[in-house]
Enzyme design. Structure first.
Site, PDB file in Angstrom:
ATOM      1  N   CYS A  31      18.206 -22.956  -9.520  1.00 14.86           N
ATOM      2  CA  CYS A  31      19.062 -23.801 -10.169  1.00 14.86           C
ATOM      3  C   CYS A  31      20.172 -22.496 -10.384  1.00 14.86           C
ATOM      4  O   CYS A  31      21.405 -22.911  -9.851  1.00 14.86           O
ATOM      5  CB  CYS A  31      18.315 -23.988 -11.680  1.00 14.86           C
ATOM      6  SG  CYS A  31      17.447 -24.940 -11.653  1.00 14.86           S
ATOM      7  N   THR A  59      10.530 -47.827 -16.734  1.00 14.39           N
ATOM      8  CA  THR A  59       9.654 -47.782 -15.445  1.00 14.39           C
ATOM      9  C   THR A  59       8.315 -46.989 -15.414  1.00 14.39           C
ATOM     10  O   THR A  59       9.114 -45.830 -14.706  1.00 14.39           O
ATOM     11  CB  THR A  59       9.803 -49.403 -14.590  1.00 14.39           C
ATOM     12  OG1 THR A  59      10.171 -49.525 -14.720  1.00 14.39           O
ATOM     13  CG2 THR A  59       8.535 -49.578 -13.787  1.00 14.39           C
TER      14      THR A  59
HETATM   15  N1  PLP Z   1      12.207 -24.807 -17.025  1.00 14.18           N
HETATM   16  C1  PLP Z   1      11.780 -23.794 -15.656  1.00 14.18           C
HETATM   17  C2  PLP Z   1      11.332 -23.019 -17.352  1.00 14.18           C
HETATM   18  C3  PLP Z   1      11.994 -23.727 -14.572  1.00 14.18           C
HETATM   19  O1  PLP Z   1      11.627 -23.152 -14.019  1.00 14.18           O
HETATM   20  C4  PLP Z   1      12.188 -25.548 -14.237  1.00 14.18           C
HETATM   21  C5  PLP Z   1      12.221 -25.532 -13.022  1.00 14.18           C
HETATM   22  O2  PLP Z   1      12.490 -24.327 -12.647  1.00 14.18           O
HETATM   23  C6  PLP Z   1      12.813 -26.235 -15.367  1.00 14.18           C
HETATM   24  C7  PLP Z   1      12.015 -25.902 -16.947  1.00 14.18           C
HETATM   25  C8  PLP Z   1      13.150 -27.329 -14.879  1.00 14.18           C
HETATM   26  O3  PLP Z   1      12.090 -28.466 -14.765  1.00 14.18           O
HETATM   27  P1  PLP Z   1      12.349 -29.131 -13.450  1.00 14.18           P
HETATM   28  O4  PLP Z   1      12.185 -28.925 -11.687  1.00 14.18           O
HETATM   29  O5  PLP Z   1      11.151 -30.559 -13.318  1.00 14.18           O
HETATM   30  O6  PLP Z   1      13.180 -30.750 -13.535  1.00 14.18           O
END
Ligand code: PLP
Length: 380
Positions: free
Chosen positions: A323, A235
């Protein structure tokens, strides 16, 4: 607090929240439902899709709403590679976000793909000739990010995409960090797929989008009710999509002027930091870089400790990718750029949105100097 971690995430803008509110309350319907509340949600979703499509210069049917950048990257890399009859070969770079790198790794482990990574220079720019040399008749996808999330380097995407187009190889770009700063017209970029994420733009976490050129087949990652033309079941996040569209409208209103002002402020900030800390080095490309990112290494120091000292001084920044934050590993991006592991561990990234003005940035440079000197004192 001066928040300089916009590359990790941004606050939801008031106008965005106001646009979303009706679709969380009175107009809460499921867009697949055949009654008034559902139809109202379906109209809002269609309007949001049209806004995103006009921003990207594509057809509305080519926009797939996702839960964010990670899902958009997964859908692009896995979905296009698996659906392609060409073969089992992917070309990417060593400085992609984990969402691309881990998807490519999954294809290698589970589907027998070969993954080639194009070397990048010390400035983070992809080696164009090396990229061209890696393309093969069985290459199913090339994926190169538009702008890097750690060092801010902006790649020559149009040039790279032109090379793959000649060979009819689909080209994906992760534009998550470029959104809001750089034009994202998919025709000018010449790309077949492009990922964006709402929470880097002033929309909430949990919404993003993937553009996929109409003729490119995509195997879904999420299977189910067949929403999003069968490319992404589940959804739809109607309020999120409406919020993303509102954020896009705000970001594009003054995009060129914002980017210009931020670039000037960024260059002054970089010069001021380098004057405060003569041993510091700007990472990434000196000019082909995002207007709102300045990242440094401080050889002999410690990035995480500098961050703590900066936060004590009211400045919030990051050691690189959110991350990777908290992990003991040195940044895979800085290692790919040729930095030694001990230098890579001294990295600090400052990133901001158009709401941060030059005076605010200028006030941060002395705090950076103080923080680095404090850490040097602590370590003696
Ligand atoms: N790609 C890049 C270059 C990013 O900097 C990030 C997040 O920091 C992502 C992908 C992932 O995005 P999301 O946090 O919306 O999953």
């Amino acid at each position: 607090m001066i928040y300089l971690d916009a590359a990790a995430t941004s606050a939801v803008r008031r106008e965005v929240l106001e646009a979303m509110w009706p679709y969380l309350t009175g107009d809460f319907g499921n867009p697949s439902s055949h009654h008034g509340v559902g139809e109202s949600a379906a109209r809002a979703l269609a309007d949001a899709r049209a806004t995103v499509a006009s921003w990207l210069g594509c057809r509305a049917s080519e926009v797939v709403f996702t839960s964010g950048g990670t899902e958009a990257d997964n859908l692009a890399v896995k979905g296009i590679a698996i659906a392609s009859p060409r073969g089992r070969h992917i070309v990417t770079t060593p400085i992609e976000h984990e969402a691309v790198l881990a998807s490519a790794d999954y294809l290698a482990r589970q589907h027998g793909f070969t993954v080639d990574v194009t070397p990048v220079g010390r400035d983070g720019l992809v080696d164009v000739d090396a990229f061209a040399a890696l393309l093969r008749p069985d290459t199913t996808l090339a994926s190169v990010m538009l702008a890097n999330n750690e060092v801010g380097t902006v790649q020559p995407i149009a040039e790279l995409a032109a090379m793959t187009r000649e060979l009819r190889i689909p080209f994906h770009t992760d534009a998550v960090q470029a959104a809001g700063w750089l034009p994202l017209d998919v025709g000018s970029l010449g790309v077949d797929a492009l990922s964006i994420s709402g929470h880097k733009l002033g929309a909430p976490k949990g919404i993003g989008a993937l553009y996929v050129r109409g003729r490119i087949p995509v195997e879904p990652v999420l299977h189910g009710g067949g929403q999003e033309r069968g490319r992404r079941s589940g959804t739809e996040n109607v309020a999120g999509a409406v919020g993303l569209a509102a954020a896009v409208r705000l970001a594009t209103e003054h995009q060129a002027a914002n980017a210009l002002a931020a670039t000037t402020a960024r260059d002054a900030f970089v010069a001021a930091v380098l004057a405060e800390v003569p041993d510091a080095r700007l990472t990434g490309h000196p000019s082909s870089r995002l207007p709102g990112t300045a990242s440094f290494v401080f050889p002999g120091s410690n990035g995480e400790t500098i961050l703590l000292e900066l936060e004590r001084r009211g400045v919030v920044s990051s050691s690189g990718s959110a991350c990777a934050a908290g992990s003991e590993d040195a940044s895979h991006v800085l290692l790919a750029l040729g930095y030694d592991e001990d230098v890579a561990r001294t990295a600090v990234r400052f990133s901001w949105g158009p709401e941060v003005d030059a005076a605010t940035l200028a006030s941060v440079a002395p705090a950076v100097g103080d923080a680095v000197r404090e850490v040097a004192g602590l370590r003696r």
